[in-house]
Design an enzyme around this catalytic site. Structure first.
Site, short mmCIF file in Angstrom:
data_model
loop_
_atom_site.label_atom_id
_atom_site.label_comp_id
_atom_site.label_asym_id
_atom_site.label_seq_id
_atom_site.Cartn_x
_atom_site.Cartn_y
_atom_site.Cartn_z
N HIS A 199 0.60 -1.46 -0.07
CA HIS A 199 0.09 0.07 0.11
C HIS A 199 0.74 1.21 0.07
CE1 HIS A 199 -2.50 2.95 2.15
NE2 HIS A 199 -3.45 2.63 1.12
N SER A 200 0.64 2.11 -0.89
CA SER A 200 1.22 3.46 -0.74
C SER A 200 2.82 3.47 -0.88
CB SER A 200 0.73 4.19 0.32
OG SER A 200 1.18 5.47 0.49
N LEU A 201 3.48 4.08 -0.06
CA LEU A 201 4.93 4.10 -0.18
C LEU A 201 5.37 2.66 -0.26
CD1 LEU A 201 7.50 6.07 -0.48
CD2 LEU A 201 7.57 5.79 1.96
#
Length: 531
Positions: A199-201
């Site tokens: 998820h995300s970074l």
């Protein structure tokens, strides 16, 4: 009671060896016990829960859960320092949602998927408390929130702390895999598979671990480019002579380094970065495409995933995002440029009846040879599509081919809005065409699903006859978009969508569809052979 045991929120009373009661110490329970006892009821009968030793039913071998054949590591992004343990709760939500979907759609398969949280942030030291010590006291709550979340992006772009983040996640992935294999020794023997949901970074860090990307390589490429530009420019004889000596010295240094690496490799075999091969890499709300674009990745002429992630490292890359997630970006246009005007594949709703398989949801191209005689002049003589409009579609009859099911919805290029509102809320404009005719009996759930299915058509150059020329397609689609709710506010979704992936039934079904794909195909094949 002959014996009592005090717990944190309860207490247990033994009235005899086989008469044991559990009581709640909540205020409401105490009041209820007092009232009922004054009315003449016993303490046990009023509010106690009787405890029994042993099991209600004896366990059998059939009660044993199926052997885990596929493990999924769930990697968090930014903000874990602010809310420690959040990834464990999010993974539990994803696991519970997947169990519901499993029971409904995959109960006939003997395999089992297990989701394991990977918490890599809390063990890192990084700068210690240096950033906290230089943070002003005014609006401290907001500043602490930014330090605990957005600061992770700055740490990762820092040459000093980037390696610590990469090694932290890498070591945690390998530790969890080794621990799982030690407790499930049959997993590797039976060819167990591993997927990663990031998820995300976390998507960017996981990608860099798998590919071994390092900013030092980019720096070396830039130096080499500067040297080439320097050689092309005018310089004096002395400058050229010194430059040649420098070039020879650097070449000699590289040769010595290569020999040294070869000697080290012969004496000490370097262990792999990860102890397992990644079967599927699912990115959720991922900014990976932006990082790759800033590293110089540009679209190529081949439709292969190898352009950004070799299949030898990871069998399948899938990019999942909500249409209003401000952090998420598309990956397909980094492989083939014209896919920027092709709609991402729409993820099926979990309760869709007879959904069209994702591998059949391909871009539909116009065939000049077939359609030239049947298309009206007004449709064939259309101008080249602009970035904000959709190309005019030639009408086709329903059921001609798998790429004609429904009519394509085209995404135009997003107009760049002014200010924060434009950045967050500008959306691709959609236009759709409706099939001309429908077969009788197709108005049920299956017909509705086929009408809802959208596939994209790239705005390709027109030929002299006014039709779109066919172009290179991707081997596999990579970008998958969640469907927006009918009463969903885009402004509110832009705030909440980035953290709303964990409990989505649509995403759970999507993940399991790809992880169970091979097992489903083998089951279908055996059923066909039996028939």
């Amino acid at each position: 009671a002959i014996h009592s045991l005090k717990l944190s929120r309860n207490h247990v009373d033994w009235h005899s060896v086989d008469e044991v009661y559990l009581y709640s110490d909540a205020t409401t329970s105490k009041i209820a016990r007092t009232v009922t006892q004054k009315l003449g009821f016993s303490k046990a009968s009023s509010s106690g829960t009787r405890l029994h030793r042993g099991y209600v039913e004896e366990a059998t071998l059939e009660d044993k859960p199926p052997q885990t054949s596929h493990i999924v590591f769930v990697v968090h992004g930014i903000g874990q320092k602010m809310d420690q343990g959040r990834i464990i709760k999010n993974t539990a939500m994803m696991r519970d949602t997947a169990r519901k979907v499993e029971e409904k759609y995959f109960s006939n398969l003997a395999t089992h998927v297990e989701f394991l949280p990977v918490e890599w942030r809390s063990k890192l030291t990084l700068d210690g408390d240096t950033v906290d010590s230089i943070t002003p006291d005014k609006v401290r709550g907001l500043r602490d929130m930014l330090n605990s979340s957005a600061m992770d992006i700055m740490y990762y772009t820092s040459p000093l702390y980037r390696d610590e983040l990469v090694k932290g996640l890498q070591q945690e992935l390998n530790r969890l895999y080794s621990l799982f294999c030690s407790r499930n020794p049959e997993f590797e023997e039976k060819g167990g598979k591993v997927s990663i949901v990031s998820h995300s970074l976390g998507c960017v860090i996981t990608y860099d671990i798998m590919t071994g990307w390092n900013p030092v390589r980019l720096y070396e490429q830039l130096l080499q480019k500067e040297e080439e530009e320097l050689e092309e420019g005018w310089m004096s004889y002395e400058e050229r002579r010194l430059l040649e000596e420098l070039y020879i010295t650097k070449q000699r240094l590289r040769e010595i380094e290569e020999r040294l690496h070869e000697l080290k490799a012969s004496t000490l075999s370097k262990p792999p970065v990860l102890k397992f091969k990644v079967e599927n890499f699912f990115c959720m709300g991922s900014p990976l495409a932006v990082f790759l674009a800033l590293r110089g990745i540009r679209p190529g002429s081949s439709g292969s995933q190898d352009h950004i992630l070799p299949r030898t490292i990871c069998n399948r890359l899938l990019n999942i995002f909500h249409p209003t997630d401000p952090v998420a970006y598309r990956l397909e246009p980094l492989i083939l440029k014209h896919y920027s005007n092709i709609s991402p594949v729409q993820i099926h709703w979990y309760n869709t009846a007879n959904p069209l398989p994702y591998e059949h949801m391909k871009p539909s191209f116009l065939n000049p040879g077939k359609e030239a005689t049947s298309a009206p002049d007004t449709e064939s003589a259309s101008a080249a599509p602009s970035p904000t409009t959709s190309p005019v579609m030639v009408r086709r009859h329903y059921g001609e081919s798998i790429t004609n099911i429904g009519k394509a919805s085209i995404l135009g290029a997003a107009s760049i809005g002014k200010g924060l509102g434009g950045m967050l809320f500008s959306r691709f404009g959609r236009s759709s065409a409706t099939p001309q005719t429908m077969e009788a009996g197709k108005d049920g759930p299956e017909g509705d699903e086929k009408k809802a299915t959208t596939v994209g058509t790239p705005p390709l150059p027109h030929s002299s006859s006014g039709f779109l020329e066919p172009a290179v397609e991707l081997e596999h689609r990579i970008d998958f978009e969640l469907r927006e709710g009918l009463v969903e506010s885009r402004y509110w979704s832009a705030v909440t969508s980035h953290t709303a992936y964990w409990s989505s039934l649509d995403i759970a079904l999507f993940l399991l569809t790809f992880m169970y794909k091979q097992d489903q195909e083998e089951t279908d094949k055996s059923n066909l052979e039996t028939i």
